[in-house]
Design a protein around this motif. Structure first.
Motif, mmCIF file in Angstrom:
data_model
loop_
_atom_site.group_PDB
_atom_site.id
_atom_site.type_symbol
_atom_site.label_atom_id
_atom_site.label_comp_id
_atom_site.label_asym_id
_atom_site.label_seq_id
_atom_site.Cartn_x
_atom_site.Cartn_y
_atom_site.Cartn_z
ATOM 1 N N PRO A 57 0.811 -1.228 0.000
ATOM 2 C CA PRO A 57 0.000 0.000 0.000
ATOM 3 C C PRO A 57 0.842 1.275 0.000
ATOM 4 O O PRO A 57 0.481 2.266 -0.651
ATOM 5 N N VAL A 58 1.966 1.266 0.697
ATOM 6 C CA VAL A 58 2.867 2.426 0.698
ATOM 7 C C VAL A 58 3.415 2.642 -0.704
ATOM 8 O O VAL A 58 3.444 3.760 -1.219
ATOM 9 N N LEU A 59 3.840 1.564 -1.332
ATOM 10 C CA LEU A 59 4.407 1.638 -2.680
ATOM 11 C C LEU A 59 3.357 2.066 -3.704
ATOM 12 O O LEU A 59 3.647 2.867 -4.596
ATOM 13 N N ILE A 77 4.773 11.573 -1.549
ATOM 14 C CA ILE A 77 5.910 10.852 -2.125
ATOM 15 C C ILE A 77 7.055 10.797 -1.118
ATOM 16 O O ILE A 77 7.640 9.736 -0.880
ATOM 17 N N ARG A 78 7.374 11.945 -0.527
ATOM 18 C CA ARG A 78 8.473 11.984 0.458
ATOM 19 C C ARG A 78 8.182 11.093 1.657
ATOM 20 O O ARG A 78 9.068 10.364 2.132
ATOM 21 N N GLN A 79 6.955 11.132 2.168
ATOM 22 C CA GLN A 79 6.604 10.315 3.330
ATOM 23 C C GLN A 79 6.686 8.820 3.000
ATOM 24 O O GLN A 79 7.189 8.034 3.800
ATOM 25 N N SER A 80 6.199 8.446 1.843
ATOM 26 C CA SER A 80 6.245 7.038 1.438
ATOM 27 C C SER A 80 7.681 6.572 1.244
ATOM 28 O O SER A 80 8.060 5.480 1.691
ATOM 29 N N ALA A 81 8.491 7.395 0.590
ATOM 30 C CA ALA A 81 9.908 7.040 0.390
ATOM 31 C C ALA A 81 10.623 6.942 1.729
ATOM 32 O O ALA A 81 11.462 6.044 1.925
ATOM 33 N N ALA A 82 10.286 7.829 2.670
ATOM 34 C CA ALA A 82 10.902 7.786 4.001
ATOM 35 C C ALA A 82 10.506 6.511 4.737
ATOM 36 O O ALA A 82 11.326 5.916 5.448
ATOM 37 N N GLN A 83 9.252 6.078 4.578
ATOM 38 C CA GLN A 83 8.827 4.835 5.226
ATOM 39 C C GLN A 83 9.594 3.650 4.652
ATOM 40 O O GLN A 83 10.063 2.792 5.395
#
Length: 131
Positions: free
Chosen positions: A18-20, A71-77
């Protein structure tokens, strides 16, 4: 750097997918808006018709900033999980994995049903091999 076994990486997929997907969707939307803005800057579409303002719906520049934040939050996760994002458009990621005493990647792409490939650190997607 976190090293994953195949079982660990597979077990994390229900959280990762889901994050991806969110990252990919936001990335594609930003690209679409950028293309619309670029076309608008030229004044017309390829057929000569004037284009609608891409910022009319969706909150203008704030919308783009919200997408970029997503995008930044997902990449950080993904980074917190120790997962390398290789291609946000395709939803391509790699997990560090030790195979036969050397570090390699377990490779996963959105749309695949499982982690079924690995590749050397330097070969990338083109060097994928079945597990």
């Amino acid at each position: 750097m976190r090293r994953y076994t195949l079982a660990e990486a597979t077990a994390l997929l229900p959280e990762v997918i889901p994050v991806l997907e969110g990252l990919r969707d936001a990335y594609l939307e930003v690209r679409a808006v950028q293309a619309a803005v670029s076309a608008q800057a030229r004044g017309a579409s390829g057929d000569g018709h004037l284009l609608a303002d891409p910022f009319d719906e969706g909150g203008g520049e704030n919308h783009i900033e919200r997408l970029n934040q997503r995008i930044r939050q997902s990449a950080a996760q993904l980074d917190r999980w120790g997962i390398e994002l290789k291609d946000p458009e395709k939803g391509l990621i790699d997990f560090f994995h030790e195979r036969d005493g050397r570090m390699v990647y377990l490779c996963f792409q959105l749309g695949e049903t499982a982690i079924a490939h690995w590749h050397d650190l330097h070969t990338g997607f083109a060097g994928r091999q079945p597990i």
